[in-house]
Design a protein around this motif. Structure first.
Motif, short mmCIF file in Angstrom:
data_model
loop_
_atom_site.label_atom_id
_atom_site.label_comp_id
_atom_site.label_asym_id
_atom_site.label_seq_id
_atom_site.Cartn_x
_atom_site.Cartn_y
_atom_site.Cartn_z
N ASP A 28 42.46 42.59 42.72
CA ASP A 28 42.77 41.57 43.72
C ASP A 28 41.59 41.34 44.66
O ASP A 28 41.78 41.02 45.83
N CYS A 29 40.39 41.52 44.16
CA CYS A 29 39.16 41.17 44.88
C CYS A 29 38.03 41.16 43.86
O CYS A 29 37.85 42.13 43.12
N GLY A 30 37.30 40.06 43.81
CA GLY A 30 36.25 39.93 42.82
C GLY A 30 35.13 40.94 42.97
O GLY A 30 34.40 41.22 42.00
N PHE A 31 34.99 41.53 44.15
CA PHE A 31 33.94 42.53 44.36
C PHE A 31 34.27 43.86 43.69
O PHE A 31 33.41 44.76 43.64
N LEU A 32 35.49 44.00 43.17
CA LEU A 32 35.83 45.20 42.40
C LEU A 32 35.09 45.26 41.07
O LEU A 32 35.18 46.26 40.35
N ILE A 33 34.34 44.22 40.75
CA ILE A 33 33.54 44.24 39.52
C ILE A 33 32.58 45.42 39.51
O ILE A 33 32.16 45.87 38.44
N ALA A 50 39.33 45.65 52.87
CA ALA A 50 38.52 44.53 52.37
C ALA A 50 37.05 44.72 52.68
O ALA A 50 36.19 44.46 51.83
N GLU A 51 36.74 45.18 53.86
CA GLU A 51 35.33 45.35 54.25
C GLU A 51 34.63 46.36 53.35
O GLU A 51 33.49 46.15 52.94
N ARG A 52 35.31 47.46 53.01
CA ARG A 52 34.70 48.49 52.17
C ARG A 52 34.48 47.97 50.75
O ARG A 52 33.45 48.26 50.12
N VAL A 53 35.44 47.20 50.25
CA VAL A 53 35.31 46.66 48.89
C VAL A 53 34.18 45.63 48.83
O VAL A 53 33.35 45.65 47.92
N ILE A 54 34.15 44.73 49.80
CA ILE A 54 33.13 43.68 49.80
C ILE A 54 31.74 44.26 49.94
O ILE A 54 30.80 43.82 49.25
N ARG A 55 31.58 45.25 50.79
CA ARG A 55 30.26 45.85 51.00
C ARG A 55 29.84 46.78 49.86
O ARG A 55 28.67 47.13 49.75
N LEU A 105 45.54 45.66 40.95
CA LEU A 105 44.94 46.64 41.86
C LEU A 105 44.83 45.96 43.22
O LEU A 105 43.97 45.12 43.45
N GLU A 106 45.72 46.33 44.11
CA GLU A 106 45.83 45.65 45.40
C GLU A 106 45.03 46.38 46.47
O GLU A 106 44.98 47.62 46.50
N LEU A 107 44.38 45.61 47.33
CA LEU A 107 43.63 46.22 48.41
C LEU A 107 44.57 46.86 49.42
O LEU A 107 45.73 46.48 49.55
N ASP A 108 44.03 47.80 50.17
CA ASP A 108 44.79 48.52 51.19
C ASP A 108 44.75 47.70 52.48
O ASP A 108 43.99 47.99 53.40
#
Length: 250
Positions: free
Chosen positions: A83-88, A51-56, A12-15
């Motif tokens: 592809d980002c740990g914040f997707l948990i 990335a900013e939306r996923v992290i926040r 699952l890749e970030l945009d």
């Protein structure tokens, strides 16, 4: 039904902006490098997942995550990884929606890693932005909160490049420097740290170098992927004969 004879890792890749990302070659040890696992990799963009939306923690991304996971499984993915740990934050929704193992984050390893350590020892979790790795992402691990040390490299060059759209690739030396500095600061404050976990999926490219420098065991998302792929497919070319993921060796 999971194929036992062949498999693909679905990411699952970030945009992050395809025009620039498409020109970036996955580095050695990267989650996106097929050589990391010796298996084909397929990706699907999670629409709107900057990335900013996923992290926040933008909850509205959950539907897009589930849709992208469905597309990966339809294309033959045996395991789906984020592809980002914040997707948990979307682990439960994605795993409920598809019929293959789902790994949204290296944070899923925390309970196992804590039990590997003596009660007096601590686990340090390294993230790109510690400001957004709160108690809600630790779940049941909050009960061991005094044994978890969280550190981040927010404010550095890596984070600035990560938030850029299109993505800007950070030099390996810079990533190693920023993560290494963070580790050093944490260890000076908490000498009980005996193990490290990299939450950020951008950090595995420096895991090997930092294992040598710190002398500590370091786990990251690729270790969990290797374990899962081996369980699902019954093989993994990147495992040594004794079953240890090559990337974990010092």
């Amino acid at each position: 039904m999971i194929s036992q004879s062949s498999g693909m890792l679905g990411i699952l890749e970030l945009d992050e902006g395809l025009s620039e990302c498409a020109a970036l070659s996955p580095r050695e040890g990267s989650l996106l490098n097929p050589a990391t696992f010796g298996l084909p990799i397929i990706t699907e963009i999670v629409e709107g997942a900057l990335a900013e939306r996923v992290i926040r923690g933008d909850a509205s991304l959950e539907h897009a995550c589930v849709n992208a996971a469905h597309r990966l499984v339809q294309r033959g993915a045996s395991v789906v990884v984020g592809d980002c740990g914040f997707l948990i934050r979307h682990q439960d929704a994605i795993s409920a929606a598809v019929d293959v193992p789902v790994i949204t984050s290296g944070l899923l390893l925390i309970p196992t890693l804590l039990r590997q350590l003596a009660p007096t020892k601590k686990l340090a979790v390294l993230t790109a932005d510690a400001r957004h790795l709160g108690e809600e992402l630790l779940g049941e691990n909050a009960r061991d909160r005094e044994r978890l040390i969280i550190g981040g490299i927010e404010g550095g060059i890596y984070m600035r490049n990560t938030l850029a759209h299109p993505l800007v690739q950070t030099d390996l030396d810079q990533i190693e420097h920023e993560v290494g500095e963070c580790i050093g600061q944490l260890r000076s404050q908490h000498p009980e740290i005996a193990m490290l976990l990299f939450e950020c999926t951008g950090f595995p490219v420096v895991s090997k170098a930092l294992r040598r420098k710190t002398g500590l065991p370091i786990y990251d998302i690729t270790d969990l992927c290797a374990l899962t792929l081996n369980a699902v497919l019954g093989r993994n070319p990147d495992l040594d004969p004794d079953g240890i993921h090559k990337g974990t060796r010092k």
